[in-house]
Design a protein around this motif. Structure first.
Motif, mmCIF file in Angstrom:
data_model
loop_
_atom_site.group_PDB
_atom_site.id
_atom_site.type_symbol
_atom_site.label_atom_id
_atom_site.label_comp_id
_atom_site.label_asym_id
_atom_site.label_seq_id
_atom_site.Cartn_x
_atom_site.Cartn_y
_atom_site.Cartn_z
ATOM 1 N N ARG A 211 49.008 54.283 44.172
ATOM 2 C CA ARG A 211 48.262 53.088 44.319
ATOM 3 C C ARG A 211 47.427 52.725 42.905
ATOM 4 N NH1 ARG A 211 48.251 48.561 46.138
ATOM 5 N NH2 ARG A 211 46.392 47.707 46.746
ATOM 6 N N GLU A 212 47.047 53.593 42.438
ATOM 7 C CA GLU A 212 46.125 53.583 40.982
ATOM 8 C C GLU A 212 47.146 52.870 40.017
ATOM 9 O OE1 GLU A 212 43.803 56.173 37.718
ATOM 10 O OE2 GLU A 212 43.432 56.483 39.587
ATOM 11 N N ASN A 213 48.425 53.515 39.781
ATOM 12 C CA ASN A 213 49.081 52.842 38.948
ATOM 13 C C ASN A 213 49.728 51.240 39.412
ATOM 14 O OD1 ASN A 213 49.336 55.205 37.484
ATOM 15 N ND2 ASN A 213 51.066 55.909 38.358
ATOM 16 N N GLU A 214 49.845 51.332 40.414
ATOM 17 C CA GLU A 214 49.884 49.756 41.030
ATOM 18 C C GLU A 214 48.999 48.835 40.535
ATOM 19 O OE1 GLU A 214 50.617 49.780 45.372
ATOM 20 O OE2 GLU A 214 52.145 51.050 45.274
ATOM 21 N N ARG A 215 47.585 49.400 40.745
ATOM 22 C CA ARG A 215 46.550 48.348 40.363
ATOM 23 C C ARG A 215 46.469 48.203 38.805
ATOM 24 N NH1 ARG A 215 42.588 52.068 43.893
ATOM 25 N NH2 ARG A 215 42.873 50.828 45.818
ATOM 26 N N LEU A 216 46.710 49.356 38.175
ATOM 27 C CA LEU A 216 46.822 49.083 36.553
ATOM 28 C C LEU A 216 47.992 48.157 36.193
ATOM 29 C CD1 LEU A 216 46.187 49.880 33.816
ATOM 30 C CD2 LEU A 216 47.670 51.878 33.947
ATOM 31 N N CYS A 217 49.055 48.255 36.879
ATOM 32 C CA CYS A 217 50.278 47.387 36.572
ATOM 33 C C CYS A 217 49.975 45.745 36.922
ATOM 34 C CB CYS A 217 51.649 47.833 37.366
ATOM 35 S SG CYS A 217 52.290 49.372 36.695
ATOM 36 N N PHE A 218 49.300 45.809 38.133
ATOM 37 C CA PHE A 218 49.058 44.548 38.663
ATOM 38 C C PHE A 218 48.036 43.725 37.467
ATOM 39 C CE2 PHE A 218 46.629 41.141 40.879
ATOM 40 C CZ PHE A 218 47.629 40.610 41.626
ATOM 41 N N SER A 219 47.232 44.536 37.215
ATOM 42 C CA SER A 219 45.993 44.012 36.223
ATOM 43 C C SER A 219 46.792 43.678 35.049
ATOM 44 C CB SER A 219 45.178 45.188 36.042
ATOM 45 O OG SER A 219 44.166 44.717 35.033
ATOM 46 N N VAL A 220 47.603 44.480 34.376
ATOM 47 C CA VAL A 220 48.306 43.983 33.106
ATOM 48 C C VAL A 220 49.271 42.912 33.301
ATOM 49 C CG1 VAL A 220 49.714 44.989 31.263
ATOM 50 C CG2 VAL A 220 48.033 46.305 32.095
ATOM 51 N N ALA B 144 50.338 37.537 32.672
ATOM 52 C CA ALA B 144 50.956 36.064 33.267
ATOM 53 C C ALA B 144 50.236 34.930 32.735
ATOM 54 C CB ALA B 144 51.047 36.058 34.687
ATOM 55 N N ARG B 145 48.927 35.264 32.685
ATOM 56 C CA ARG B 145 47.721 34.108 32.075
ATOM 57 C C ARG B 145 48.229 33.845 30.842
ATOM 58 N NH1 ARG B 145 43.598 36.691 33.367
ATOM 59 N NH2 ARG B 145 43.017 37.512 31.158
ATOM 60 N N VAL B 146 48.387 35.070 29.833
ATOM 61 C CA VAL B 146 48.916 34.661 28.444
ATOM 62 C C VAL B 146 50.211 33.974 28.367
ATOM 63 C CG1 VAL B 146 49.820 35.760 26.310
ATOM 64 C CG2 VAL B 146 47.848 36.522 27.517
ATOM 65 N N LEU B 147 51.207 33.980 29.095
ATOM 66 C CA LEU B 147 52.369 33.323 29.138
ATOM 67 C C LEU B 147 52.197 32.030 29.516
ATOM 68 C CD1 LEU B 147 54.864 35.701 30.456
ATOM 69 C CD2 LEU B 147 54.655 35.395 28.029
ATOM 70 N N ARG B 148 51.397 31.694 30.765
ATOM 71 C CA ARG B 148 51.194 30.192 31.159
ATOM 72 C C ARG B 148 50.393 29.508 30.011
ATOM 73 N NH1 ARG B 148 49.054 33.318 35.665
ATOM 74 N NH2 ARG B 148 50.955 33.315 37.254
ATOM 75 N N ASP B 149 49.280 30.096 29.467
ATOM 76 C CA ASP B 149 48.797 29.535 28.374
ATOM 77 C C ASP B 149 49.595 29.245 27.063
ATOM 78 O OD1 ASP B 149 46.330 28.740 26.667
ATOM 79 O OD2 ASP B 149 47.028 30.367 25.407
ATOM 80 N N ARG B 150 50.673 30.068 27.038
ATOM 81 C CA ARG B 150 51.554 29.834 25.703
ATOM 82 C C ARG B 150 52.498 28.425 25.943
ATOM 83 N NH1 ARG B 150 53.369 35.781 23.797
ATOM 84 N NH2 ARG B 150 51.362 36.287 22.424
ATOM 85 N N LYS B 151 52.682 28.663 27.318
ATOM 86 C CA LYS B 151 53.642 27.525 27.756
ATOM 87 C C LYS B 151 53.059 26.219 27.577
ATOM 88 C CE LYS B 151 57.175 27.261 31.590
ATOM 89 N NZ LYS B 151 57.652 27.902 32.793
#
Length: 193
Positions: A109-118, A123-130
Motif C-alpha cells: 500500500r505504501e508503494n502504491e501511494r508512492l507510485c501514484f504520487s510520482v 502526468a501533470r508534466v506531460l499534460r503541460d508539455r503537450k
C-alpha cells in the motif's frame, strides 16, 4: 531506552505531521511546510517523510526539528511532552515489535501511494508539455508527452480502481529497473527545460 528511541517508537511521522497542522491525504501526501508548495509533494509515512520537490527528508524528530526550528534534542522533548511519552514508561516490547513488523500488504500500500504520487506528477508534466510544446516542431518533450500520457493515465487508473493483483503488478513494474526514479528525474527536471 533514551528519549530519542522512545519518541521514534512512540510517535509516527504521520501522527506528528497531523498534530502540528499538516493535512495528510489518504495517499500519504501533503503540502510541504518547508517550501512554498502549491501541489502536495511531501510524502509522509509512519517512519519517515520525504519531499519530492525540495528534497527535505528524515524521521519524526527531524520533521519537528525543521518545522519548529528546534535542535534535535528539543524536538524530541517537544514530541515527548505533546504525545505524553515518559522515559520511565517506554513502550512495551510487544508494541515495539508490532511497530517494527510491517506486513507485506502495508508495504504494498505504501508503494502504491508512492507510485501514484510520482505518476500523478509525471502526468501533470506531460499534460503541460503537450500544451506548452505543441506549436514547436519536433520537440522531444512534446513527443514524449503525446506517447506517454495515455500509458501514465492507464497506470493511475489501475492504482485507483484496479484489484489488488493489478495494483501489485503496476507497482512491481514501476519499481523494477529504476523506472520510478527515472520518472522522478523527469519531474524534477521539468522546470529546467
Amino acid at each position: 531506552m533514551n528519549c530519542f528511541q522512545n519518541v521514534k517508537y512512540g510517535v509516527s511521522c504521520r501522527e506528528a505531521a497531523e498534530r502540528y497542522g499538516v493535512e495528510v491525504n489518504h495517499y500519504g501526501m501533503a503540502l510541504c511546510p518547508f517550501h512554498n508548495d502549491r501541489h502536495p509533494s511531501l510524502y509522509v509515512a509512519d517512519d519517515h517523510y520525504y519531499c519530492f520537490a525540495c528534497g527535505e527528508h528524515g524521521d519524526v524528530i527531524d520533521f519537528v526539528s525543521k518545522l519548529f526550528r528546534l535542535s534535535l534534542y528539543d524536538a524530541a522533548q517537544k514530541l515527548a511532552a505533546d504525545f505524553h511519552l515518559t522515559p520511565d514508561k517506554p513502550p512495551s516490547a510487544a508494541a515495539l515489535h508490532a511497530k517494527r513488523v510491517r506486513t507485506e500488504a502495508q508495504q504494498l500500500r505504501e508503494n502504491e501511494r508512492l507510485c501514484f504520487s510520482v505518476l500523478s506528477d509525471y502526468a501533470r508534466v506531460l499534460r503541460d508539455r503537450k500544451v506548452r510544446c505543441a506549436p514547436q516542431l519536433p520537440d522531444e518533450r512534446f513527443v514524449e508527452a503525446c506517447h506517454k500520457l495515455d500509458e501514465v493515465e492507464y497506470y493511475l487508473d489501475i492504482l485507483c480502481a484496479g484489484d489488488s493483483y493489478e495494483r501489485a503488478e503496476v507497482v512491481r513494474y514501476l519499481l523494477a529497473d529504476g523506472r520510478l526514479d527515472k520518472l522522478k528525474k523527469t519531474i524534477n527536471g521539468r522546470d529546467a527545460a
